[in-house]
Design an enzyme around this catalytic site. Structure first.
Site, short mmCIF file in Angstrom:
data_model
loop_
_atom_site.label_atom_id
_atom_site.label_comp_id
_atom_site.label_asym_id
_atom_site.label_seq_id
_atom_site.Cartn_x
_atom_site.Cartn_y
_atom_site.Cartn_z
N GLY A 41 0.81 -1.22 0.00
CA GLY A 41 0.00 0.00 0.00
C GLY A 41 0.84 1.26 0.00
O GLY A 41 0.59 2.18 -0.75
N PHE A 42 1.86 1.28 0.85
CA PHE A 42 2.73 2.46 1.01
C PHE A 42 1.93 3.71 1.36
O PHE A 42 2.37 4.83 1.10
CB PHE A 42 3.58 2.70 -0.25
CG PHE A 42 4.34 1.49 -0.71
CD1 PHE A 42 5.25 0.87 0.13
CD2 PHE A 42 4.14 0.96 -1.97
CE1 PHE A 42 5.95 -0.26 -0.28
CE2 PHE A 42 4.83 -0.18 -2.39
CZ PHE A 42 5.74 -0.78 -1.54
N THR A 45 3.41 -6.66 5.40
CA THR A 45 4.47 -6.28 6.33
C THR A 45 4.73 -7.33 7.40
O THR A 45 5.71 -7.23 8.12
CB THR A 45 4.05 -4.98 7.02
OG1 THR A 45 2.69 -5.14 7.45
CG2 THR A 45 4.12 -3.80 6.08
N GLN A 90 11.59 -5.28 5.96
CA GLN A 90 10.95 -3.96 5.94
C GLN A 90 11.97 -2.87 5.63
O GLN A 90 11.74 -2.01 4.80
CB GLN A 90 10.33 -3.65 7.31
CG GLN A 90 8.90 -4.05 7.45
CD GLN A 90 7.98 -3.18 6.63
OE1 GLN A 90 8.32 -2.73 5.53
NE2 GLN A 90 6.80 -2.94 7.12
N GLY A 107 6.76 0.16 15.53
CA GLY A 107 6.59 -0.18 14.13
C GLY A 107 7.77 0.37 13.34
O GLY A 107 8.37 1.37 13.73
N GLY A 165 7.77 0.46 9.67
CA GLY A 165 7.39 0.52 8.26
C GLY A 165 7.98 1.70 7.51
O GLY A 165 8.20 1.64 6.31
N GLU A 166 8.19 2.82 8.17
CA GLU A 166 8.53 4.04 7.44
C GLU A 166 9.93 4.56 7.72
O GLU A 166 10.53 5.20 6.87
CB GLU A 166 7.52 5.15 7.77
CG GLU A 166 6.26 4.60 8.32
CD GLU A 166 4.95 5.24 7.84
OE1 GLU A 166 3.97 5.01 8.52
OE2 GLU A 166 4.90 5.95 6.83
MO1 MOS Z 1 1.99 4.65 5.79
S1 MOS Z 1 2.09 6.33 4.56
O1 MOS Z 1 1.19 5.39 7.09
O2 MOS Z 1 1.08 3.53 4.94
#
Ligand code: MOS
Length: 749
Positions: free
Chosen positions: A249-250, A478, A643, A707, A709-710
């Protein structure tokens, strides 16, 4: 509260665990949102505006309606009522493109939906959509690249609520800059980028009386339910959103897009299930993108390398109607120590589909600018850029005047420098060579908010010795399925492979948004509390069941560990497996649920990047990246490394390739396909080295897990542009780096 140190060594936490959903995916049996089929299913294909600004003067559907298999051509006059939605408390009512489909005849961006063809097959629907003739009164769109702030008030309404344009201020930044012995004043530009997850967005919607069910690849099913309930005037409980698997999704699938109410309205009008899957081109037009930004950074420093001022003034583009704000100032105010600071933003309206959150929204372009400025300032001061950062390490969050929960940024830099071999760096441009190539080495720092969202889970212990955990969270690729299995295993002693995990459905207990890097941190307390409650139910049964080995004991006398119940005073030696107790009590299962509130903190990290430069053929490659992340305790290092590696790959794309280009003539995103919108692929990616500092952030949850992810995308572009400068002598301040930028390089061999 147990601390991470007390977790036994047999704990599945911190162990490499292959994805439990892997076999389903590689065997093709994982059902993604648009894989579901229903009897009577019809297909919807939207008609896209071919102008970016103007009005619809006529919509001729006659030819389209006559085509074989066509059920309806829907437009403003016959779509039926679709209400507006509005923002609520917490993660509720969020919808970036707020305008309901077909609300008026005004076209504000290229690709805006103006009609919808519904037919028996996708092919018929596509042919019908193509046969709709739309006439427009066309005006010249504004898709200008150069951004000048519009005249907005000091406080603006954003998609997430009101925001002050003066985001942060302390001391007198302008005054301190004016008198600073060493100054830097540069503007950095990041382009519009599009998420391009491989799975396209799409909705399958069906009504059963007044009950609506939709299958959608959502990063946030509960928010989607609430928005649709508002738009269709239904009670929340009449709307069900199901998301079993998501092909990435990103951020592009965080919030509902306009195709979603369109499919729901169509299903209502034709009385059949309707599937509407976007084309790749449509995803560039009307499913969000990262906003273009133009960021002026001014730094003032002493000759010894202490920052005396930091000003970050930026403008980002936005759509005509929507108020999405790319928060480039997210990390600026706390990341370095400086007595004088000012962060301020403006917006520039453009005839484009609205931007939205994309991996590390705000902080990623923001840190590209501020970390680039830090690198340039270090060069100006003739200081090592790692040393310069360490010199300006803050003791507390100076913007808020409060301590950090857990910050190990300096250690990230030092550890990364050691792993990379940074001490061998000769700072002179073009001075380092290997195998006939010119080498460039650069560094960039990273930060990303660490927080958690409200979440609940339901954990069952069952009489066959298995466990089940259910939570309305999503796994967007993820590893959330696996994280929930690991957490449940940790608490119940049931092996990871014997834990059934159920996600992605608004019928389940409230799950967090799979975004903002907070899904993992949010599910830890929910699963742990639910498991504790299930264990309480088990102990109650164990003490009240006639013939139970614990009959007539008090639940408080008992303990549960590694799947066995035992008398505390006797120690865990003679415990009884929980399945035996359940069978004896004739219980199929015991369960517990729990919701928890939220907190606020940050993750940190840094990247060291090596570029190779071949001036003879103007070829620049990223040849090595070492990344260190301070992301709390890592529950599954295997998935965690994946990730961060994925984020670094995306960062190579950000630095060298990605750029959504708008045609100045018609306002269309012209490279709206995977052949022309270039992302980094395996051939672009060198050996990546990822290290985690394993400091649990116990303020956040009992495991100390954040988390991640970013965070891995923050700072990487600044490291690559610094390495590029070091190799070529060319400062590139507008991403992506283009070959033409480097042709001025004086480094010839
Ligand atoms: Mo991330 S931009 O919160 O999927």
């Amino acid at each position: 509260m147990p601390t991470a140190q007390e977790i036994p060594t047999a704990s599945p936490i911190g162990r490499d665990t292959p994805r439990i959903d892997g076999p389903l995916k590689v065997s093709g049996t994982a059902h993604y949102a648009s894989d579901f089929y229903f009897p009577g299913l019809l297909y919807g294909v939207p008609v896209e505006a071919t102008i970016a600004k103007g009005k619809i003067t006529k919509l001729d559907t006659a030819a389209a309606e006559k085509l074989l298999g066509v059920r309806a051509i829907l437009h403003r006059q016959n779509i039926g009522k679709i209400f507006r939605s509005t923002l609520g408390e917490g993660m509720n009512g969020i919808c970036i493109e707020r305008r309901p489909p077909f609300e008026d005849d005004v076209v504000r961006y290229y690709g805006q939906y103006v009609a919808l063809a519904v037919a028996d097959t996708f092919e018929s629907a596509k042919a019908a959509a193509d046969a709709v003739v739309v006439s427009y009164a066309k005006e010249k769109p504004n898709v200008e690249d150069k951004l000048t702030a519009d005249n907005d008030p000091d406080t603006v309404m954003t998609s997430y609520g009101p925001a002050k344009r003066l985001q942060s201020e302390r001391g007198d930044a302008a005054g301190a800059f004016a008198s600073a012995p060493v100054k830097l004043d540069q503007t950095y530009v990041t382009p519009a980028e599009t998420h391009v997850p491989i799975e396209l967005q799409g909705t399958t919607a069906m009504w059963d009386g007044d009950k609506l069910t939709i299958y959608e690849e959502s990063q946030a099913v509960f928010n989607m339910r609430g928005v649709l309930a508002q738009m269709f005037g239904s009670p929340n409980e009449n709307v069900r959103v199901i998301t079993k698997f998501v092909g990435s999704g990103f951020g592009s699938k965080l919030w509902p897009w306009t195709h979603c109410p369109l499919a729901v309205a169509a299903a209502r009008q034709v009385g059949k299930p309707v599937k509407l899957v976007l084309s790749r081109k449509m995803t560039f037009q009307s499913a969000g993108h990262r906003a273009r930004t133009q960021q002026r950074v001014r730094l003032g420093a002493t000759p010894e390398g202490k920052l005396v001022s930091l000003e970050h003034d930026y403008v980002c583009h936005r759509s005509i109607l929507d108020e999405y704000h790319e928060n480039c100032g997210e990390a600026t105010s706390f990341h370095y120590s400086t007595p004088n600071l000012r962060v301020h933003f403006g917006w520039a309206r453009r005839n484009i589909g609205t931007p939205s959150d994309m991996r590390g929204p705000g902080a990623v372009p923001g840190l590209y600018a501020t970390e680039s400025a830090m690198n340039e300032m270090a060069d100006q001061l003739k200081l090592d850029p790692v040393q310069f950062r360490i010199l300006n390490e803050p003791k507390i969050d100076e913007s808020e005047g409060i301590p950090f929960s857990s910050r190990h940024y300096v250690e990230c830099l030092q550890f990364g420098a050691e792993k990379f071999g940074w001490s061998k760096r000769n700072p002179e441009v073009g001075s380092m060579k290997r195998d006939g190539l010119t080498l460039g080495w650069g560094v960039g720092g990273a930060a990303w908010i660490a927080t958690r969202d409200s979440a609940a889970a339901n954990v069952e212990l069952r009489d066959d010795g298995t466990a089940r955990v259910a939570c309305g969270a999503q796994d967007i690729g993820t590893g959330t399925y696996t994280v929930l299995a690991v957490l449940t295993s940790e608490k119940t002693g049931v092996a990871v492979e014997k834990v059934e995990v159920v996600l992605g459905d608004t019928e389940l207990p409230l799950g967090p948004v799979s975004g903002g890097s907070w899904a993992t941190a949010s599910v830890v307390p929910a699963v742990f509390a639910a498991a504790d409650n299930a264990i309480t139910m088990l102990l109650n049964a164990a003490t009240t069941t006639p013939g139970s080995p614990f009959e007539n004991r008090k639940p408080d006398d008992l303990a549960f560990k590694a799947g066995r119940v035992f008398v505390k005073a006797n120690g865990p030696g003679g415990g009884v497996p929980f399945a035996d107790l359940l069978k004896r009590a004739d219980l199929r299962l015991v369960f517990g649920s729990k919701a928890k509130p939220k907190f606020s903190m940050h993750s940190y990290g840094c990247h060291f990047a090596e570029a190779t430069w071949q001036p003879e053929i103007a070829r620049l490659r990223v040849s090595r990246v070492v990344t260190v992340i301070d992301g709390g305790r890592i529950i599954n290092p295997l998935a965690g490394r994946n990730q961060i590696e994925g984020a670094v790959v995306m960062g190579i794309g950000m630095a060298l390739l990605e750029h959504t280009t708008y045609d100045p003539q018609n306002g269309a995103p012209i490279n709206s396909n995977l052949a022309d919108y270039i992302v980094a692929v395996n051939a672009d990616v060198p050996r990546l080295e990822v290290h985690f500092l394993d400091y649990p952030d116990l303020e956040l949850n009992a495991v100390g897990a954040r988390g991640i992810g970013e965070i891995g995308l923050a700072g990487i572009a600044a490291a690559i542009t610094a390495a590029t400068y070091h190799a070529t002598g060319v400062r590139v301040r507008e991403l992506p780096i283009k070959i033409e930028d480097l042709l001025t390089s004086s480094i010839l061999t």
